[in-house]
Design a protein around this motif. Structure first.
Motif, PDB file in Angstrom:
ATOM      1  N   SER A  97      37.540 -42.501 120.520  1.00 15.67           N
ATOM      2  CA  SER A  97      36.332 -43.752 120.688  1.00 15.67           C
ATOM      3  C   SER A  97      36.004 -44.422 119.235  1.00 15.67           C
ATOM      4  N   ARG A  98      35.438 -43.339 118.177  1.00 14.88           N
ATOM      5  CA  ARG A  98      35.410 -43.757 116.900  1.00 14.88           C
ATOM      6  C   ARG A  98      35.918 -44.553 115.826  1.00 14.88           C
ATOM      7  N   SER A  99      37.526 -43.469 116.267  1.00 19.19           N
ATOM      8  CA  SER A  99      38.647 -43.946 115.424  1.00 19.19           C
ATOM      9  C   SER A  99      38.347 -45.975 115.777  1.00 19.19           C
ATOM     10  N   THR A 100      39.039 -45.241 117.537  1.00 21.52           N
ATOM     11  CA  THR A 100      39.755 -46.872 117.857  1.00 21.52           C
ATOM     12  C   THR A 100      38.581 -47.790 117.026  1.00 21.52           C
ATOM     13  N   ALA A 101      36.964 -47.266 117.612  1.00 22.49           N
ATOM     14  CA  ALA A 101      35.959 -48.619 117.036  1.00 22.49           C
ATOM     15  C   ALA A 101      35.863 -48.736 114.861  1.00 22.49           C
ATOM     16  N   ALA A 102      36.492 -47.985 114.692  1.00 23.92           N
ATOM     17  CA  ALA A 102      36.489 -48.417 113.321  1.00 23.92           C
ATOM     18  C   ALA A 102      37.867 -48.700 112.823  1.00 23.92           C
ATOM     19  N   ALA A 103      39.389 -48.686 113.487  1.00 20.71           N
ATOM     20  CA  ALA A 103      40.260 -49.372 113.739  1.00 20.71           C
ATOM     21  C   ALA A 103      40.344 -50.923 114.160  1.00 20.71           C
ATOM     22  N   TYR A 104      39.126 -51.080 114.812  1.00 17.47           N
ATOM     23  CA  TYR A 104      38.951 -52.814 115.512  1.00 17.47           C
ATOM     24  C   TYR A 104      38.089 -53.255 114.337  1.00 17.47           C
ATOM     25  N   VAL A 105      36.951 -52.636 113.910  1.00 18.71           N
ATOM     26  CA  VAL A 105      35.583 -53.180 112.989  1.00 18.71           C
ATOM     27  C   VAL A 105      37.009 -53.332 112.172  1.00 18.71           C
ATOM     28  N   THR A 106      37.701 -52.292 111.449  1.00 15.01           N
ATOM     29  CA  THR A 106      38.484 -52.630 110.315  1.00 15.01           C
ATOM     30  C   THR A 106      39.652 -54.017 109.513  1.00 15.01           C
ATOM     31  N   ALA A 107      40.203 -54.029 111.390  1.00 19.76           N
ATOM     32  CA  ALA A 107      40.758 -55.639 111.989  1.00 19.76           C
ATOM     33  C   ALA A 107      40.149 -57.508 111.661  1.00 19.76           C
ATOM     34  N   CYS A 108      38.609 -56.429 112.472  1.00 19.16           N
ATOM     35  CA  CYS A 108      38.392 -58.321 112.366  1.00 19.16           C
ATOM     36  C   CYS A 108      37.808 -58.425 110.743  1.00 19.16           C
ATOM     37  N   ALA A 109      36.615 -57.086 110.187  1.00 19.46           N
ATOM     38  CA  ALA A 109      36.033 -57.021 108.396  1.00 19.46           C
ATOM     39  C   ALA A 109      38.213 -58.166 108.073  1.00 19.46           C
ATOM     40  N   LEU A 110      38.924 -57.569 108.376  1.00 21.94           N
ATOM     41  CA  LEU A 110      40.121 -57.914 107.134  1.00 21.94           C
ATOM     42  C   LEU A 110      40.960 -59.309 107.627  1.00 21.94           C
ATOM     43  N   ALA A 111      40.528 -59.827 108.938  1.00 23.94           N
ATOM     44  CA  ALA A 111      41.176 -60.999 109.372  1.00 23.94           C
ATOM     45  C   ALA A 111      40.083 -61.471 110.254  1.00 23.94           C
ATOM     46  N   PRO A 112      39.390 -62.419 109.081  1.00 29.34           N
ATOM     47  CA  PRO A 112      38.321 -62.378 109.622  1.00 29.34           C
ATOM     48  C   PRO A 112      38.519 -64.211 110.752  1.00 29.34           C
ATOM     49  N   ASP A 113      39.507 -64.964 110.486  1.00 28.63           N
ATOM     50  CA  ASP A 113      39.700 -65.044 111.016  1.00 28.63           C
ATOM     51  C   ASP A 113      40.336 -65.459 112.394  1.00 28.63           C
ATOM     52  N   LEU A 114      40.939 -64.507 112.794  1.00 32.89           N
ATOM     53  CA  LEU A 114      41.965 -63.915 114.379  1.00 32.89           C
ATOM     54  C   LEU A 114      41.077 -63.466 114.677  1.00 32.89           C
ATOM     55  N   GLU A 115      40.979 -63.847 115.793  1.00 32.68           N
ATOM     56  CA  GLU A 115      40.070 -63.987 117.525  1.00 32.68           C
ATOM     57  C   GLU A 115      39.757 -62.597 117.449  1.00 32.68           C
ATOM     58  N   GLU A 116      38.148 -62.941 117.870  1.00 32.85           N
ATOM     59  CA  GLU A 116      37.959 -60.999 118.700  1.00 32.85           C
ATOM     60  C   GLU A 116      38.760 -60.839 119.440  1.00 32.85           C
ATOM     61  N   THR A 117      38.746 -61.141 120.375  1.00 38.24           N
ATOM     62  CA  THR A 117      39.271 -60.711 122.091  1.00 38.24           C
ATOM     63  C   THR A 117      40.998 -60.858 121.289  1.00 38.24           C
ATOM     64  N   ALA A 118      41.447 -61.231 121.159  1.00 37.47           N
ATOM     65  CA  ALA A 118      43.225 -61.071 120.719  1.00 37.47           C
ATOM     66  C   ALA A 118      43.132 -59.719 119.871  1.00 37.47           C
ATOM     67  N   LEU A 119      42.080 -59.894 118.701  1.00 39.85           N
ATOM     68  CA  LEU A 119      42.306 -58.104 118.161  1.00 39.85           C
ATOM     69  C   LEU A 119      41.902 -57.142 119.327  1.00 39.85           C
TER      70      LEU A 119
END
Length: 174
Positions: A97-119
């Motif tokens: 839970s916490r770690s998967t959320a952090a991984a998702y947040v990290t991906a969104c923060a480092l790849a701002p052009d990638l679409e959220e649903t795809a991530l």
């Protein structure tokens, strides 16, 4: 086969030491209330280890520490400061839970052009047990100005399979 440097690896506390060693990770993020249970591997420099002291809850509760804006700001800042020349390992107690959320947040923060649903779909494909903490995702959605898209994307992938411990997985950020 070696993993790309621009990859975020997620695991439980129990699997963290061997994963850090096997990957030759340079950075470590610990999202866990039981801070005394986390011993930083010697291969991780102290300044490359972020410790976020929180329980796995999505709303305030008496005697527990819920994820808050300061936790998420620190998470995003740490992710953005990561040099991405060696893997980042993120763990919580169970790796679900916490770690998967952090991984998702990290991906969104480092790849701002990638679409959220795809991530979010990448996250689900990588881990059938991933159930990202909704409060961490919501706070990050606000902090990153994603206008509810992160929250909606995580809701769309649904709750992961039930498990006591998630299997380690990784997300490539390219």
């Amino acid at each position: 086969m070696p993993h790309p440097a621009r990859s975020v690896h997620v695991c439980s506390l129990a699997r963290m030491p061997s994963l850090v060693e096997g990957l030759r990770a340079s950075h470590l993020m610990s999202l866990i209330r039981e801070q005394g249970a986390v011993e930083r591997p010697l291969s991780i420099a102290e300044e490359n280890h972020l410790r976020l002291d929180m329980n796995d809850i999505d709303a305030p509760r008496i005697d527990l520490v819920h994820p808050n804006e300061q936790h998420v700001a620190a998470l995003i800042a740490f992710a953005q400061a990561w040099h991405q020349q060696a893997p980042l390992v993120i763990h919580c107690w169970a790796g679900i839970s916490r770690s998967t959320a952090a991984a998702y947040v990290t991906a969104c923060a480092l790849a701002p052009d990638l679409e959220e649903t795809a991530l979010a779909r990448r996250l689900r494909a990588a881990s059938p047990t991933a159930t990202p903490n909704r409060l961490i995702v919501a706070l990050a959605d606000d902090a990153l100005g994603r206008r509810g898209r992160m929250v909606d994307a995580v809701a769309a992938i649904g709750r992961g399979e039930e498990a006591m411990e998630g299997r380690p997985f990784h997300l490539v950020l390219d």
